[in-house]
Enzyme design. Structure first.
Site, PDB file in Angstrom:
ATOM      1  N   SER A  14       0.833  -1.210   0.000  1.00 51.73           N
ATOM      2  CA  SER A  14       0.000   0.000   0.000  1.00 51.73           C
ATOM      3  C   SER A  14       0.865   1.256   0.000  1.00 51.73           C
ATOM      4  O   SER A  14       0.475   2.280  -0.570  1.00 51.73           O
ATOM      5  CB  SER A  14      -0.977   0.000   1.186  1.00 51.73           C
ATOM      6  OG  SER A  14      -0.293   0.135   2.405  1.00 51.73           O
ATOM      7  N   LYS A  66      17.050 -13.638   6.580  1.00 59.12           N
ATOM      8  CA  LYS A  66      18.319 -13.112   6.087  1.00 59.12           C
ATOM      9  C   LYS A  66      18.183 -12.581   4.659  1.00 59.12           C
ATOM     10  O   LYS A  66      17.439 -13.136   3.854  1.00 59.12           O
ATOM     11  CB  LYS A  66      19.341 -14.259   6.129  1.00 59.12           C
ATOM     12  CG  LYS A  66      20.771 -13.826   6.162  1.00 59.12           C
ATOM     13  CD  LYS A  66      21.658 -15.024   6.479  1.00 59.12           C
ATOM     14  CE  LYS A  66      22.750 -15.114   5.441  1.00 59.12           C
ATOM     15  NZ  LYS A  66      23.576 -16.316   5.602  1.00 59.12           N
ATOM     16  N   LEU A  95      16.906  -7.083   6.691  1.00 60.14           N
ATOM     17  CA  LEU A  95      17.857  -5.990   6.956  1.00 60.14           C
ATOM     18  C   LEU A  95      18.819  -5.796   5.786  1.00 60.14           C
ATOM     19  O   LEU A  95      19.438  -6.750   5.315  1.00 60.14           O
ATOM     20  CB  LEU A  95      18.657  -6.278   8.223  1.00 60.14           C
ATOM     21  CG  LEU A  95      17.920  -6.093   9.552  1.00 60.14           C
ATOM     22  CD1 LEU A  95      18.878  -6.335  10.711  1.00 60.14           C
ATOM     23  CD2 LEU A  95      17.295  -4.708   9.658  1.00 60.14           C
ATOM     24  N   ASN A 110      13.362   4.138   4.445  1.00 60.06           N
ATOM     25  CA  ASN A 110      12.424   3.132   4.955  1.00 60.06           C
ATOM     26  C   ASN A 110      11.281   3.844   5.662  1.00 60.06           C
ATOM     27  O   ASN A 110      11.469   4.923   6.216  1.00 60.06           O
ATOM     28  CB  ASN A 110      13.135   2.206   5.956  1.00 60.06           C
ATOM     29  CG  ASN A 110      12.212   1.134   6.509  1.00 60.06           C
ATOM     30  OD1 ASN A 110      11.447   0.514   5.751  1.00 60.06           O
ATOM     31  ND2 ASN A 110      12.238   0.902   7.809  1.00 60.06           N
ATOM     32  N   HIS A 112       8.531   3.292   8.762  1.00 64.15           N
ATOM     33  CA  HIS A 112       8.325   2.453   9.942  1.00 64.15           C
ATOM     34  C   HIS A 112       7.073   2.916  10.680  1.00 64.15           C
ATOM     35  O   HIS A 112       6.891   4.126  10.893  1.00 64.15           O
ATOM     36  CB  HIS A 112       9.551   2.543  10.855  1.00 64.15           C
ATOM     37  CG  HIS A 112       9.418   1.685  12.065  1.00 64.15           C
ATOM     38  ND1 HIS A 112       9.566   0.310  12.015  1.00 64.15           N
ATOM     39  CD2 HIS A 112       9.093   1.989  13.344  1.00 64.15           C
ATOM     40  CE1 HIS A 112       9.349  -0.185  13.219  1.00 64.15           C
ATOM     41  NE2 HIS A 112       9.065   0.807  14.048  1.00 64.15           N
TER      42      HIS A 112
HETATM   43  C1  GRF Z   1       3.797  -0.554   6.865  1.00 63.89           C
HETATM   44  O1  GRF Z   1       3.052  -0.382   8.050  1.00 63.89           O
HETATM   45  C2  GRF Z   1       5.209  -0.113   7.050  1.00 63.89           C
HETATM   46  O2  GRF Z   1       5.355   0.957   7.932  1.00 63.89           O
HETATM   47  C3  GRF Z   1       5.854  -1.330   7.630  1.00 63.89           C
HETATM   48  O3  GRF Z   1       5.245  -2.416   6.980  1.00 63.89           O
HETATM   49  C4  GRF Z   1       3.948  -2.032   6.523  1.00 63.89           C
HETATM   50  C5  GRF Z   1       3.907  -2.280   5.044  1.00 63.89           C
HETATM   51  O4  GRF Z   1       2.641  -2.079   4.491  1.00 63.89           O
HETATM   52  N1  GRF Z   1       7.290  -1.245   7.477  1.00 63.89           N
HETATM   53  P1  GRF Z   1       2.429  -2.052   2.918  1.00 63.89           P
HETATM   54  O5  GRF Z   1       3.007  -3.337   2.349  1.00 63.89           O
HETATM   55  O6  GRF Z   1       3.095  -0.834   2.366  1.00 63.89           O
HETATM   56  O7  GRF Z   1       0.942  -2.023   2.747  1.00 63.89           O
END
Ligand code: GRF
Length: 192
Positions: A14, A66, A95, A110, A112
């Site tokens: 998404s 990994k 990672l 990234n 988060h």
């Molecule tokens: C999101 O909540 C992102 O912050 C986290 O993993 C989820 C990924 O969602 N790292 P999507 O695949 O982008 O819908």
């Protein structure tokens, strides 16, 4: 010149879609050149294919978590050959280390689902709920060799509401993620 992006994700994609949307409505002058996933059935690949974007599976050799270093070297080479300017991790669950980091210094981002440095790692929304946090949110940061530890670019707050479940809270965080990620990419571009 429009920015050439690569997106790496493991799941529904998404956030990748929010980048597509920002490109389409003119908020982001960019092109997603390639989408890579470590899961062949990840919906992020389907989203890319539907848009006509190159979509490829990375074979992590059966490792659950990994991201093999040789594979990272191959990916770095591939992305360099495609003249990628910036790499966006969007729900990518492995990672990133050298040599991918070295190939794209300050160019790997990234997203988060928490206000870092609070709640790094998996299911950050559940961590926030379990900790009794009154607010949480999302963060876009530069990727370094640690877990969700790189320099923060932008954050958005999300209140934790009475009666929130992990699902309702994550859904509310994702609404903010989809606004934040394209804006943070622009911010990162302006710092290059
Ligand atoms: C999101 O909540 C992102 O912050 C986290 O993993 C989820 C990924 O969602 N790292 P999507 O695949 O982008 O819908």
């Amino acid at each position: 010149m429009s920015l050439r992006l690569a997106v790496l994700g493991s799941g529904s994609g998404s956030n990748c879609q929010s980048i597509f949307n920002a490109i389409d409505d003119g908020r982001l002058d960019a092109e997603v050149v390639i989408v890579l996933s470590d899961h062949e059935d990840a919906y992020i690949l389907e989203r890319a294919r539907q848009r006509g974007v190159r979509a490829e599976v990375m074979d992590c050799g059966g490792y659950k978590n990994k991201f093999p270093l040789e594979l990272q070297a191959e990916v770095a080479e591939k992305l360099k050959a495609l003249n990628i300017d910036m790499v966006c991790l969007a729900g990518f669950m492995r990672l990133v280390k050298e040599p991918l980091l070295a190939a794209f210094p300050n160019r790997i981002l990234n997203i988060h689902p928490a206000l870092l440095p609070a709640f790094p790692g998996v299911e950050a929304w559940t961590q926030a709920l379990n900790a009794g946090a009154k607010q949480t949110g999302c963060t876009v940061h530069y990727v370094d060799a640690g877990m969700d530890s790189g320099e923060i670019i932008m954050q958005a707050y999300v209140p934790v509401k009475e009666g929130d479940t992990p699902e309702t809270l994550h859904a509310r965080i994702q609404v903010q993620e989809h606004i934040l990620y394209p804006a943070a990419i622009l911010s990162a571009v302006s710092r290059l």
